[in-house]
Design a protein around this motif. Structure first.
Motif, PDB file in Angstrom:
ATOM      1  N   PHE A  83      -3.312   6.631 -14.223  1.00 45.70           N
ATOM      2  CA  PHE A  83      -2.410   6.022 -13.238  1.00 45.70           C
ATOM      3  C   PHE A  83      -1.274   5.268 -13.917  1.00 45.70           C
ATOM      4  O   PHE A  83      -0.101   5.411 -13.543  1.00 45.70           O
ATOM      5  CB  PHE A  83      -3.210   5.085 -12.329  1.00 45.70           C
ATOM      6  CG  PHE A  83      -2.360   4.184 -11.487  1.00 45.70           C
ATOM      7  CD1 PHE A  83      -1.692   4.672 -10.376  1.00 45.70           C
ATOM      8  CD2 PHE A  83      -2.209   2.841 -11.812  1.00 45.70           C
ATOM      9  CE1 PHE A  83      -0.896   3.838  -9.597  1.00 45.70           C
ATOM     10  CE2 PHE A  83      -1.416   2.007 -11.047  1.00 45.70           C
ATOM     11  CZ  PHE A  83      -0.759   2.508  -9.937  1.00 45.70           C
ATOM     12  N   THR A  84      -1.582   4.481 -14.931  1.00 46.50           N
ATOM     13  CA  THR A  84      -0.542   3.681 -15.594  1.00 46.50           C
ATOM     14  C   THR A  84       0.399   4.560 -16.424  1.00 46.50           C
ATOM     15  O   THR A  84       1.596   4.272 -16.512  1.00 46.50           O
ATOM     16  CB  THR A  84      -1.176   2.605 -16.483  1.00 46.50           C
ATOM     17  OG1 THR A  84      -2.132   3.208 -17.372  1.00 46.50           O
ATOM     18  CG2 THR A  84      -1.883   1.559 -15.642  1.00 46.50           C
ATOM     19  N   GLY A 247      -0.485  14.485 -12.860  1.00 43.83           N
ATOM     20  CA  GLY A 247      -1.624  13.923 -12.152  1.00 43.83           C
ATOM     21  C   GLY A 247      -2.674  14.958 -11.787  1.00 43.83           C
ATOM     22  O   GLY A 247      -3.810  14.598 -11.424  1.00 43.83           O
TER      23      GLY A 247
END
Length: 286
Positions: A83-84, A247
């Motif tokens: 996510f980061t 992702g």
């Protein structure tokens, strides 16, 4: 007389060309010792920690938002580094790559040290390769630092002995780490594409701020053009196209088609950027 003859018989390249390994180590040492590089790496390392703390606080709160986050992150700490990394890819990591590329050539030229490098008995193509290697390596280090601190923070704050994918399957801890590493490598490749464009601009100017302006402008323009439906035909050529597909590494199985397409697009930008930089390096006189 014999000693003089022996020295004269030594090829000029053998007497003037430094070993490649020593040049690469020297470039990396110089880049990693720069205060702005150290500060940038430290800030990138802190980003996952702050994100992890914020998610932990939000997920433990009352109300529907906290309950929803708790379902997503509880026992799934390996999601945090991915996510980061995706969040940093929108601006932070490209900015780091562009800054390193600006310092590599334009910064050297602004300080007057590039001229001495160009007149030194070192091939200009070799010099550019060393500079590009330094930029690529430090950029990779930046992404790996984020992945490392994100993994540690995620496991400590959010827990989990594996990774719950968006497909509903559960991966082992080792497989989850593999997904994190894959995401970090894919993000690094995309940042290399931005850095290659910045390196090309850096070879044509003496002002690092111009390099940063062009690189960031390229990202902004690409984002704006990709948001206009009438310009969908431009998407395959925009540098930011496919960044969100990274992702997909949290799916099971991994959809390699979209990931390989994004990596190939970044590879094209790397080749074009380095080619433009090389053409300038071979023609410039200082």
């Amino acid at each position: 007389m014999t000693a003089i003859t022996d020295v004269a018989a030594v090829p000029a390249a053998a007497r003037t060309t430094a070993p490649l390994g020593r040049l690469l180590r020297s470039e990396l040492r110089m880049m990693l010792r720069r205060p702005r590089t150290v500060v940038a790496l430290a800030l990138l390392a802190v980003v996952p920690v702050i994100a992890g703390i914020a998610i932990r606080i939000a997920s433990s709160g009352d109300g529907p938002v906290g309950e929803g986050l708790a379902v997503l992150v509880e026992g799934n700490g390996l999601m945090l580094p991915i996510f980061t990394l995706l969040a940093a890819l929108t601006m932070l990591l490209p900015l780091v790559g562009a800054t390193l590329a600006a310092d590599a050539l334009a910064g050297e030229s602004a300080h007057g040290t590039l001229r001495s490098l160009l007149i030194a008995p070192v091939g200009r193509g070799r010099l550019l390769a060393i500079k590009a290697f330094g930029v690529a390596t430090v950029t990779l280090v930046a992404t790996l630092v984020m992945a490392l601190t994100g993994t540690i923070t995620g496991v400590l704050l959010l827990g989990g002995d594996g990774m719950l994918t968006v497909s509903g399957t559960t991966l082992s801890f080792v497989d989850g780490l593999g997904r994190v590493l894959l995401a970090a490598l894919l993000v690094a490749v995309q940042v290399w594409g931005v850095a290659a464009v910045a390196l090309a601009v850096s070879a044509w100017t003496d002002h690092p701020l111009i390099v940063l302006s062009v690189a960031l402008g390229l990202l902004i323009v690409s984002g704006v053009l990709s948001a206009i439906p009438a310009l969908d035909w431009l998407e395959p050529f925009l540098i930011t196209t496919g960044w969100e597909s990274i992702g997909e590494v949290v799916r099971d199985p991994i959809p390699w088609g979209s990931l390989s397409e994004g990596a190939l697009r970044a590879g094209c930008y790397i080749v074009i950027g380095c080619s433009l930089a090389l053409s300038r390096m071979l023609s410039r006189d200082g």
